[in-house]
Design a protein around this motif. Sequence first.
Motif, PDB file in Angstrom:
ATOM      1  N   THR A   1      53.490  46.314  42.067  1.00 24.47           N
ATOM      2  CA  THR A   1      52.835  44.992  42.072  1.00 24.47           C
ATOM      3  C   THR A   1      53.465  43.530  42.142  1.00 24.47           C
ATOM      4  OG1 THR A   1      51.274  43.671  41.001  1.00 24.47           O
ATOM      5  CG2 THR A   1      53.185  44.723  39.574  1.00 24.47           C
TER       6      THR A   1
ATOM      7  N   LEU B   1      49.077  47.119  41.945  1.00 29.04           N
ATOM      8  CA  LEU B   1      48.228  46.183  41.505  1.00 29.04           C
ATOM      9  C   LEU B   1      48.179  44.917  42.304  1.00 29.04           C
ATOM     10  CD1 LEU B   1      45.718  45.172  39.156  1.00 29.04           C
ATOM     11  CD2 LEU B   1      48.412  44.457  37.916  1.00 29.04           C
TER      12      LEU B   1
ATOM     13  N   ASN C   1      43.966  48.660  42.091  1.00 31.46           N
ATOM     14  CA  ASN C   1      43.815  47.967  41.380  1.00 31.46           C
ATOM     15  C   ASN C   1      43.864  46.656  41.736  1.00 31.46           C
ATOM     16  OD1 ASN C   1      43.808  46.752  38.824  1.00 31.46           O
ATOM     17  ND2 ASN C   1      45.265  47.795  37.145  1.00 31.46           N
ATOM     18  N   HIS C   2      42.592  45.834  41.310  1.00 25.75           N
ATOM     19  CA  HIS C   2      42.814  44.604  41.708  1.00 25.75           C
ATOM     20  C   HIS C   2      41.841  43.363  40.275  1.00 25.75           C
ATOM     21  CE1 HIS C   2      42.923  40.194  43.343  1.00 25.75           C
ATOM     22  NE2 HIS C   2      41.518  40.471  43.156  1.00 25.75           N
ATOM     23  N   ASN C   3      42.380  43.072  39.374  1.00 24.57           N
ATOM     24  CA  ASN C   3      42.217  42.513  38.046  1.00 24.57           C
ATOM     25  C   ASN C   3      41.017  41.010  38.436  1.00 24.57           C
ATOM     26  OD1 ASN C   3      43.291  44.173  36.800  1.00 24.57           O
ATOM     27  ND2 ASN C   3      44.838  43.375  36.354  1.00 24.57           N
TER      28      ASN C   3
ATOM     29  N   GLU D   1      40.147  39.639  35.809  1.00 21.63           N
ATOM     30  CA  GLU D   1      41.294  38.767  34.809  1.00 21.63           C
ATOM     31  C   GLU D   1      40.253  38.029  33.373  1.00 21.63           C
ATOM     32  OE1 GLU D   1      43.292  39.375  34.968  1.00 21.63           O
ATOM     33  OE2 GLU D   1      44.927  38.913  37.151  1.00 21.63           O
TER      34      GLU D   1
ATOM     35  N   SER E   1      37.245  38.585  44.141  1.00 20.69           N
ATOM     36  CA  SER E   1      37.776  39.961  43.831  1.00 20.69           C
ATOM     37  C   SER E   1      37.022  40.789  43.430  1.00 20.69           C
ATOM     38  CB  SER E   1      38.438  39.348  42.244  1.00 20.69           C
ATOM     39  OG  SER E   1      38.948  38.414  42.238  1.00 20.69           O
TER      40      SER E   1
ATOM     41  N   LYS F   1      39.746  49.893  40.260  1.00 15.93           N
ATOM     42  CA  LYS F   1      40.252  49.834  38.653  1.00 15.93           C
ATOM     43  C   LYS F   1      40.345  48.515  38.997  1.00 15.93           C
ATOM     44  CE  LYS F   1      44.297  50.396  35.604  1.00 15.93           C
ATOM     45  NZ  LYS F   1      45.363  51.052  35.537  1.00 15.93           N
ATOM     46  N   SER F   2      39.801  47.660  37.820  1.00 19.71           N
ATOM     47  CA  SER F   2      40.061  46.321  37.293  1.00 19.71           C
ATOM     48  C   SER F   2      40.323  45.709  35.824  1.00 19.71           C
ATOM     49  CB  SER F   2      38.913  45.621  37.884  1.00 19.71           C
ATOM     50  OG  SER F   2      38.930  43.880  38.161  1.00 19.71           O
ATOM     51  N   GLY F   3      40.630  44.736  35.233  1.00 18.27           N
ATOM     52  CA  GLY F   3      41.115  44.565  34.314  1.00 18.27           C
ATOM     53  C   GLY F   3      40.614  43.203  33.503  1.00 18.27           C
ATOM     54  N   LEU F   4      39.870  43.451  32.669  1.00 18.37           N
ATOM     55  CA  LEU F   4      39.539  42.059  31.907  1.00 18.37           C
ATOM     56  C   LEU F   4      41.042  41.573  30.457  1.00 18.37           C
ATOM     57  CD1 LEU F   4      35.795  42.423  31.315  1.00 18.37           C
ATOM     58  CD2 LEU F   4      36.902  40.709  32.800  1.00 18.37           C
TER      59      LEU F   4
ATOM     60  N   THR G   1      39.881  48.334  32.383  1.00 15.98           N
ATOM     61  CA  THR G   1      40.767  47.786  30.999  1.00 15.98           C
ATOM     62  C   THR G   1      40.982  46.937  30.732  1.00 15.98           C
ATOM     63  OG1 THR G   1      43.076  46.960  32.914  1.00 15.98           O
ATOM     64  CG2 THR G   1      43.183  49.006  32.532  1.00 15.98           C
TER      65      THR G   1
END
Length: 205
Positions: free
Chosen positions: A39, A73, A96-98, A100, A118, A136-139, A166
């Motif tokens: 990352t 990421l 992976n790119h979030n 957020e 995004s 993949k992404s994340g919050l 995630t």
Amino acid sequence: RACAFCNVRTGKPDALDVDEPENVAKAVAKLALNHVVITSVDRDDLDDGGARHIADTIVAIRAASPNTTIEVLTPDFLRKDGALEVVVEAKPDVFNHNIETVERLTALVRSRAKYQRSLTVLKKAKAIAGGKVVTKSGLMLGLGEKESEIIQAMDDLRAHDVTVLTMGQYLRPSPRHLPVVDYIKPEKFDEYKEIALAKGFRHVA
């Protein structure tokens, strides 16, 4: 950038370390890592946003530790032409790119990043790879988002063919950053996980 959740100082970073990809690869091999996440902070100062540097790191790790799975990421590269292609064509196992946060809070939380951009980055990465990369992404939760907005974010990610999600509790890194609005109970995270799996995510953490 000056994201309101992040404690990395805004400013022009140092020049890239040309030995970094090789040194990272040596460290991965020495540690005998099964999985590694590569990352970076946003490098808007660079013509390619740091894409070639990330790609070179992937290639170096593959050579030094061929059995290690590689996740990247990445930033959104702020529409820098060809940057996303450079990273994806280096064949990471996971892209992976979030996002957020939920769409309503994006402008408050994420500085110059855009919610829709995004999502587009994630979908485009899958397309460039011919479907052969896990996206993949994340919050972060606890910033004042509503449950209905979390569900909508899940639906938006699935609509853009994201298969790993995630979710984590936002924690305020300093008094200068956004306050925590809610502490989400573990039981609620479990509930969100079941909802996300039912929507077709392959893995949820």
